[in-house]
Design an enzyme around this catalytic site. Structure first.
Site, PDB file in Angstrom:
ATOM      1  N   LYS A   1       0.847  -1.072  -0.032  1.00 20.31           N
ATOM      2  CA  LYS A   1      -0.111   0.125   0.176  1.00 20.31           C
ATOM      3  C   LYS A   1       0.900   1.335  -0.186  1.00 20.31           C
ATOM      4  O   LYS A   1       1.479   1.597   0.764  1.00 20.31           O
ATOM      5  CB  LYS A   1      -0.945   0.017   1.136  1.00 20.31           C
ATOM      6  CG  LYS A   1      -1.971   1.378   1.017  1.00 20.31           C
ATOM      7  CD  LYS A   1      -2.807   1.166   2.426  1.00 20.31           C
ATOM      8  CE  LYS A   1      -3.743   2.497   2.561  1.00 20.31           C
ATOM      9  NZ  LYS A   1      -4.868   2.302   3.587  1.00 20.31           N
TER      10      LYS A   1
ATOM     11  N   GLU B   1       7.507  -7.154   1.649  1.00 21.31           N
ATOM     12  CA  GLU B   1       6.395  -7.144   2.487  1.00 21.31           C
ATOM     13  C   GLU B   1       5.445  -8.392   2.130  1.00 21.31           C
ATOM     14  O   GLU B   1       4.761  -8.946   3.089  1.00 21.31           O
ATOM     15  CB  GLU B   1       5.449  -5.988   2.016  1.00 21.31           C
ATOM     16  CG  GLU B   1       6.094  -4.611   2.590  1.00 21.31           C
ATOM     17  CD  GLU B   1       5.957  -4.441   4.108  1.00 21.31           C
ATOM     18  OE1 GLU B   1       5.517  -4.977   4.620  1.00 21.31           O
ATOM     19  OE2 GLU B   1       6.358  -3.252   4.324  1.00 21.31           O
TER      20      GLU B   1
ATOM     21  N   LYS C   1      -2.034  -1.862  -3.706  1.00 21.33           N
ATOM     22  CA  LYS C   1      -2.951  -0.672  -3.722  1.00 21.33           C
ATOM     23  C   LYS C   1      -2.310   0.605  -3.880  1.00 21.33           C
ATOM     24  O   LYS C   1      -1.008   0.919  -3.035  1.00 21.33           O
ATOM     25  CB  LYS C   1      -3.830  -0.490  -2.581  1.00 21.33           C
ATOM     26  CG  LYS C   1      -4.716   0.520  -2.421  1.00 21.33           C
ATOM     27  CD  LYS C   1      -5.468   0.536  -0.998  1.00 21.33           C
ATOM     28  CE  LYS C   1      -6.400   1.650  -0.712  1.00 21.33           C
ATOM     29  NZ  LYS C   1      -7.030   1.867   0.665  1.00 21.33           N
TER      30      LYS C   1
END
Length: 345
Positions: A207, A244, A259
């Site tokens: 993100k 991640e 995202k």
């Protein structure tokens, strides 16, 4: 001079002719590599505490903050059209430094989750945004320390509480979106310890600290002070997303997400190629707003742009796409696409 004597007229033409597979709609359909399905789409929805009527989001034409009753009607319609799930965001009347409304069983998000679960049961996947930003008076995704920075580990304790509240309200799947280190492990441990073994986690793995979230902040009445660059990913970084990913999968993520969507298709492709679990993408508010603004000015074919953008996520490797167009697009597929859109079948 005849054509036979023209210089180069002996050239027999190209050996490979890829255009042969583009000669007709039927031929293109036969060899099409990727398609869209309504069940691949998830509809993000906003529910406003204390609302007696829907509140339009001005920067996202067609999107509204729902009342509880209109939320149920719109979610039911989306499910009947065939969407794969709904992702719920709450808009509370009151906020405080620790986001108390997020863990209150009578808070708007938890009440809405319970209402949807009672109305829809297991007919769809009911998803909950697991983040404090809608509920804190400072607008950050966690609690702040004495210096005003987001305290990672103190925030994890709040996320554990929030996860239990959402699972007990009836959410099938939780979407931890705060980008705290260790959030998946902390939440998975809390859920399992409380017996919520089947509640799935949809990790917001990559993100980014993006300008494309602007309209969303209107949609949730954000109180953000400052920015989120100290915990969301730097837009310049790609490899970091794979780090991640490895952490989230090791900690127990059932699905992972990239995202925003279109500006990060390269990251989506890298994550999809490396991930052992399903991968999704979120077509965020700024992407939606750009399509709507351009179409309102007559600059683009709105419907084709919507479907082409969704197809891009599928082509890049997303098995699931969160999009504010989910219910509308699912309706198109149910009712039959017009001729100029049938190539997306």
């Amino acid at each position: 001079m005849t054509s036979a004597s023209l210089p180069g007229s002996h050239f027999p033409g190209p050996i490979d002719r890829p255009r042969r597979l583009r000669t007709s709609s039927a031929m293109r359909s036969l060899v099409r590599e990727h398609t869209l399905r309504p069940q691949d789409l998830v509809l993000p929805m906003f529910v406003r505490e204390g609302a007696s009527e829907n509140t339009p989001v001005s920067s996202m034409p067609g999107v509204e903050q729902h009342t509880m009753d209109s939320l149920v009607r719109a979610a039911t319609e989306a499910v009947e059209r065939g969407v794969g799930g709904v992702m719920l965001f709450g808009v509370p009347e009151h906020k405080d430094p620790v986001g108390s409304g997020a863990t209150d069983p009578d808070g708007i998000l938890n009440l809405a989750l319970a209402r949807l679960r009672a109305e829809l049961g297991d007919d769809t996947v009911i998803m909950a945004d697991l983040c404090l930003d809608e509920f804190t008076d400072h607008g950050h995704c966690g609690v702040l320390d004495a210096s005003g920075r987001v305290d990672n580990d103190a925030t994890l304790l709040r996320y554990r509480e929030m996860a239990l509240a959402q699972a007990e309200a009836g959410a099938h799947l939780l979407g931890p979106s705060g980008m705290m280190d260790g959030q998946i492990a902390a939440i998975r441990d809390a859920l399992d310890d409380a017996g919520h073994l089947d509640t799935a986690l949809y990790a917001y793995t990559a993100k980014y600290a993006s300008a494309f979230y602007g309209p969303f902040r209107e949609a949730v009445d954000s109180s953000l002070q400052g920015d989120r660059r100290s915990y969301q990913q730097d837009p310049a970084n790609g490899r970091e997303a794979l780090r991640e990913l490895a952490l989230d999968v090791a900690e127990g993520a059932d699905l992972v997400m990239v995202k925003p969507g279109l500006p990060y298709l390269d990251v989506l492709r890298d994550v999809a190629e490396a991930s052992p679990v399903p991968v999704g993408a979120y077509q965020v508010s700024g992407e939606y707003a750009m399509i709507e603004a351009a179409s309102a000015n007559g600059w683009v074919d709105r419907d084709r742009m919507i479907l082409e953008s969704l197809l891009a996520f599928r082509r890049a490797g997303a098995s699931t796409v969160l999009t504010y167009y989910a219910s509308e697009v699912a309706g198109w597929f149910r009712d039959g696409l017009p001729p100029h859109l049938r190539e997306f079948l």
